[in-house]
Design a protein around this motif. Structure first.
Motif, mmCIF file in Angstrom:
data_model
loop_
_atom_site.group_PDB
_atom_site.id
_atom_site.type_symbol
_atom_site.label_atom_id
_atom_site.label_comp_id
_atom_site.label_asym_id
_atom_site.label_seq_id
_atom_site.Cartn_x
_atom_site.Cartn_y
_atom_site.Cartn_z
ATOM 1 N N LEU A 62 -0.717 -1.635 -15.278
ATOM 2 C CA LEU A 62 -1.331 -0.487 -14.606
ATOM 3 C C LEU A 62 -0.721 -0.373 -13.216
ATOM 4 C CD1 LEU A 62 -3.561 1.714 -14.246
ATOM 5 C CD2 LEU A 62 -5.062 -0.132 -13.444
ATOM 6 N N GLU A 63 -0.342 0.850 -12.838
ATOM 7 C CA GLU A 63 0.183 1.077 -11.488
ATOM 8 C C GLU A 63 -0.618 2.189 -10.827
ATOM 9 O OE1 GLU A 63 4.559 1.382 -9.764
ATOM 10 O OE2 GLU A 63 4.070 3.182 -10.896
ATOM 11 N N VAL A 64 -0.977 1.983 -9.576
ATOM 12 C CA VAL A 64 -1.672 3.021 -8.814
ATOM 13 C C VAL A 64 -0.725 3.449 -7.689
ATOM 14 C CG1 VAL A 64 -3.798 3.656 -7.604
ATOM 15 C CG2 VAL A 64 -3.845 1.809 -9.305
ATOM 16 N N THR A 66 2.556 6.308 -7.917
ATOM 17 C CA THR A 66 3.828 6.364 -8.645
ATOM 18 C C THR A 66 4.984 6.779 -7.744
ATOM 19 O OG1 THR A 66 2.469 7.279 -10.452
ATOM 20 C CG2 THR A 66 4.862 7.243 -10.778
ATOM 21 N N LEU A 67 4.713 7.717 -6.846
ATOM 22 C CA LEU A 67 5.763 8.386 -6.047
ATOM 23 C C LEU A 67 6.852 8.913 -6.997
ATOM 24 C CD1 LEU A 67 6.473 9.074 -3.043
ATOM 25 C CD2 LEU A 67 7.848 7.003 -3.011
ATOM 26 N N GLY A 68 8.090 8.463 -6.861
ATOM 27 C CA GLY A 68 9.166 8.941 -7.743
ATOM 28 C C GLY A 68 9.423 8.015 -8.921
ATOM 29 N N GLY A 69 8.522 7.052 -9.133
ATOM 30 C CA GLY A 69 8.644 6.189 -10.306
ATOM 31 C C GLY A 69 9.597 5.013 -10.142
ATOM 32 N N TYR A 70 9.984 4.706 -8.898
ATOM 33 C CA TYR A 70 10.953 3.610 -8.697
ATOM 34 C C TYR A 70 10.337 2.257 -9.091
ATOM 35 C CZ TYR A 70 14.445 0.627 -6.464
ATOM 36 O OH TYR A 70 15.407 -0.339 -6.218
ATOM 37 N N SER A 71 9.175 1.936 -8.538
ATOM 38 C CA SER A 71 8.528 0.667 -8.937
ATOM 39 C C SER A 71 8.092 0.723 -10.395
ATOM 40 C CB SER A 71 7.341 0.349 -8.023
ATOM 41 O OG SER A 71 6.408 1.418 -8.013
ATOM 42 N N LEU A 90 -1.374 11.108 -7.434
ATOM 43 C CA LEU A 90 -2.126 12.276 -6.960
ATOM 44 C C LEU A 90 -1.284 13.559 -6.977
ATOM 45 C CD1 LEU A 90 -4.640 13.475 -5.449
ATOM 46 C CD2 LEU A 90 -3.511 12.809 -3.325
ATOM 47 N N SER A 91 -0.058 13.441 -6.496
ATOM 48 C CA SER A 91 0.757 14.638 -6.252
ATOM 49 C C SER A 91 1.475 15.103 -7.523
ATOM 50 C CB SER A 91 1.783 14.317 -5.144
ATOM 51 O OG SER A 91 2.929 15.105 -5.301
ATOM 52 N N GLN A 92 1.227 16.364 -7.878
ATOM 53 C CA GLN A 92 1.885 16.974 -9.046
ATOM 54 C C GLN A 92 3.404 16.944 -8.864
ATOM 55 O OE1 GLN A 92 0.317 18.484 -11.894
ATOM 56 N NE2 GLN A 92 2.439 18.514 -12.618
ATOM 57 N N ILE A 136 -1.036 -2.119 -7.112
ATOM 58 C CA ILE A 136 -1.741 -1.103 -6.319
ATOM 59 C C ILE A 136 -0.892 -0.740 -5.111
ATOM 60 C CG2 ILE A 136 -3.832 -0.619 -4.980
ATOM 61 C CD1 ILE A 136 -5.281 -2.672 -6.821
ATOM 62 N N ASP A 137 -0.492 0.544 -5.037
ATOM 63 C CA ASP A 137 0.415 0.986 -3.969
ATOM 64 C C ASP A 137 0.206 2.482 -3.722
ATOM 65 O OD1 ASP A 137 2.457 1.038 -2.111
ATOM 66 O OD2 ASP A 137 4.057 1.141 -3.603
ATOM 67 N N ALA A 138 -1.022 2.863 -3.405
ATOM 68 C CA ALA A 138 -1.321 4.286 -3.195
ATOM 69 C C ALA A 138 -1.940 4.479 -1.810
ATOM 70 C CB ALA A 138 -2.229 4.793 -4.309
ATOM 71 N N LEU A 145 -11.600 0.018 -3.622
ATOM 72 C CA LEU A 145 -12.003 0.655 -4.883
ATOM 73 C C LEU A 145 -10.992 0.340 -5.988
ATOM 74 C CD1 LEU A 145 -13.652 2.884 -6.530
ATOM 75 C CD2 LEU A 145 -11.865 4.438 -5.761
ATOM 76 N N TYR A 146 -9.701 0.508 -5.677
ATOM 77 C CA TYR A 146 -8.670 0.246 -6.682
ATOM 78 C C TYR A 146 -8.708 -1.221 -7.127
ATOM 79 C CZ TYR A 146 -6.803 4.788 -5.221
ATOM 80 O OH TYR A 146 -6.657 6.119 -4.934
ATOM 81 N N PHE A 147 -8.946 -2.096 -6.174
ATOM 82 C CA PHE A 147 -8.973 -3.521 -6.522
ATOM 83 C C PHE A 147 -10.164 -3.830 -7.421
ATOM 84 C CE2 PHE A 147 -9.329 -8.051 -6.122
ATOM 85 C CZ PHE A 147 -8.012 -8.464 -6.060
HETATM 86 N N1 SAM Z 1 4.839 2.540 -5.962
HETATM 87 C C1 SAM Z 1 5.841 3.487 -5.505
HETATM 88 C C2 SAM Z 1 7.183 2.815 -5.472
HETATM 89 O O1 SAM Z 1 7.263 1.699 -4.913
HETATM 90 O O2 SAM Z 1 8.149 3.376 -6.000
HETATM 91 C C3 SAM Z 1 5.499 4.010 -4.118
HETATM 92 C C4 SAM Z 1 4.158 4.631 -4.000
HETATM 93 S S1 SAM Z 1 3.921 5.464 -2.456
HETATM 94 C C5 SAM Z 1 3.906 4.151 -1.319
HETATM 95 C C6 SAM Z 1 2.240 5.950 -2.563
HETATM 96 C C7 SAM Z 1 1.968 7.042 -3.582
HETATM 97 O O3 SAM Z 1 0.549 7.125 -3.774
HETATM 98 C C8 SAM Z 1 2.420 8.432 -3.169
HETATM 99 O O4 SAM Z 1 3.229 8.996 -4.173
HETATM 100 C C9 SAM Z 1 1.142 9.228 -3.016
HETATM 101 O O5 SAM Z 1 1.241 10.582 -3.416
HETATM 102 C C10 SAM Z 1 0.219 8.472 -3.950
HETATM 103 N N2 SAM Z 1 -1.209 8.665 -3.638
HETATM 104 C C11 SAM Z 1 -1.788 8.843 -2.430
HETATM 105 N N3 SAM Z 1 -3.106 9.015 -2.567
HETATM 106 C C12 SAM Z 1 -3.368 8.933 -3.890
HETATM 107 C C13 SAM Z 1 -4.545 9.048 -4.666
HETATM 108 N N4 SAM Z 1 -5.730 9.260 -4.106
HETATM 109 N N5 SAM Z 1 -4.436 8.922 -6.007
HETATM 110 C C14 SAM Z 1 -3.232 8.695 -6.587
HETATM 111 N N6 SAM Z 1 -2.090 8.573 -5.901
HETATM 112 C C15 SAM Z 1 -2.157 8.696 -4.581
#
Ligand code: SAM
Length: 219
Positions: A62-64, A66-71, A90-92, A136-138, A145-147
């Motif tokens: 599970l990943e929280v 995504t950004l551009g999907g690198y991780s 979150l972002s479309q 968790i990286d959002a 909450l995520y934890f």
């Molecule tokens: N894990 C990614 C990587 O290393 O490639 C980087 C993720 S970036 C640091 C954080 C991401 O969390 C952003 O794309 C942002 O849009 C998203 N984000 C922010 N708030 C969010 C929310 N409430 N729900 C889901 N995603 C969220």
């Protein structure tokens, strides 16, 4: 050490240990081209995530965030053929870029990208099988909450990793009262008396500056 030394150091080590991967390179380039911020994990960190997932033979992740999907791509590379990864964004717009990158990397069959506020979408996750690992990286404000949700969703012996828990030392600096920093602190306070996990923070320094991962095992 000054930042340029950290970058040089990452590059030096990576030149021995990290092979060029077309899917990952494309994800970085395409994300930059599409104007996504440069806040993905570094290559060395991405590889660490992959190796940690492999160490526990993770079949579901599970990943929280995504950004551009690198991780996402790094983590999905650790999965066996029948493995799966669910990632919440979150972002479309970020999700569209990420989906294209995941498709390009040939990982679309393993990855499910759920668009929406993870504070809501994570609560609605009720997988048939619990996850082996959560990353968790959002939005850091919602770390606690995520934890808590990750603990519900990860199997016993599974791993929960939280990124950006050091923030250049700001988390430990009482003069800093920023929301994201507070998000990390409130998670740490919660963990102090949490008997469901055992955890540590490991500071990291490299091309992304000075930060750290929290690594927790569900007991
Ligand atoms: N894990 C990614 C990587 O290393 O490639 C980087 C993720 S970036 C640091 C954080 C991401 O969390 C952003 O794309 C942002 O849009 C998203 N984000 C922010 N708030 C969010 C929310 N409430 N729900 C889901 N995603 C969220």
């Amino acid at each position: 050490a000054k930042l340029p030394d950290w970058i040089r150091s990452d590059e030096y080590h990576n030149s021995f240990l990290i092979r060029t991967d077309e899917g990952l390179a494309h994800a970085r380039q395409h994300s930059t081209k599409q104007g996504l911020p440069d806040i993905a994990v570094s290559a060395a960190q991405g590889k660490l995530l992959k190796l940690l997932a492999q160490s526990i033979s993770a079949k579901s992740i599970l990943e929280v965030g995504t950004l551009g999907g690198y991780s996402t791509i790094w983590l999905a590379q650790a999965l066996p053929d029948d493995g799966r990864l669910v990632t919440l964004e979150l972002s479309q717009r970020n999700a569209e870029v990420a989906q294209a990158n995941i498709n390009h990397a040939g990982l679309a069959s393993k990855v499910e990208l759920i668009v929406g506020n993870a504070a809501e979408t994570i609560i609605n996750l009720h997988p048939e099988q619990l996850f082996d690992l959560a990353f968790i990286d959002a939005d850091k404000q919602n770390n606690k909450l995520y934890f808590t949700e990750a603990k519900r969703l990860v199997r016993k012996g599974g791993v929960i990793i939280v990124d950006n828990v050091v923030r250049g030392g700001q988390v430990a600096d009482p003069a800093v009262n920023e929301e994201r920093v507070e998000g990390v602190r409130s998670l740490l306070r919660e963990l102090k008396n949490d008997s469901e996990v055992d955890a540590t923070t490991i500071g990291t320094v490299g091309e992304k500056g000075y930060d750290g991962f929290l690594y927790a095992v569900k007991l």
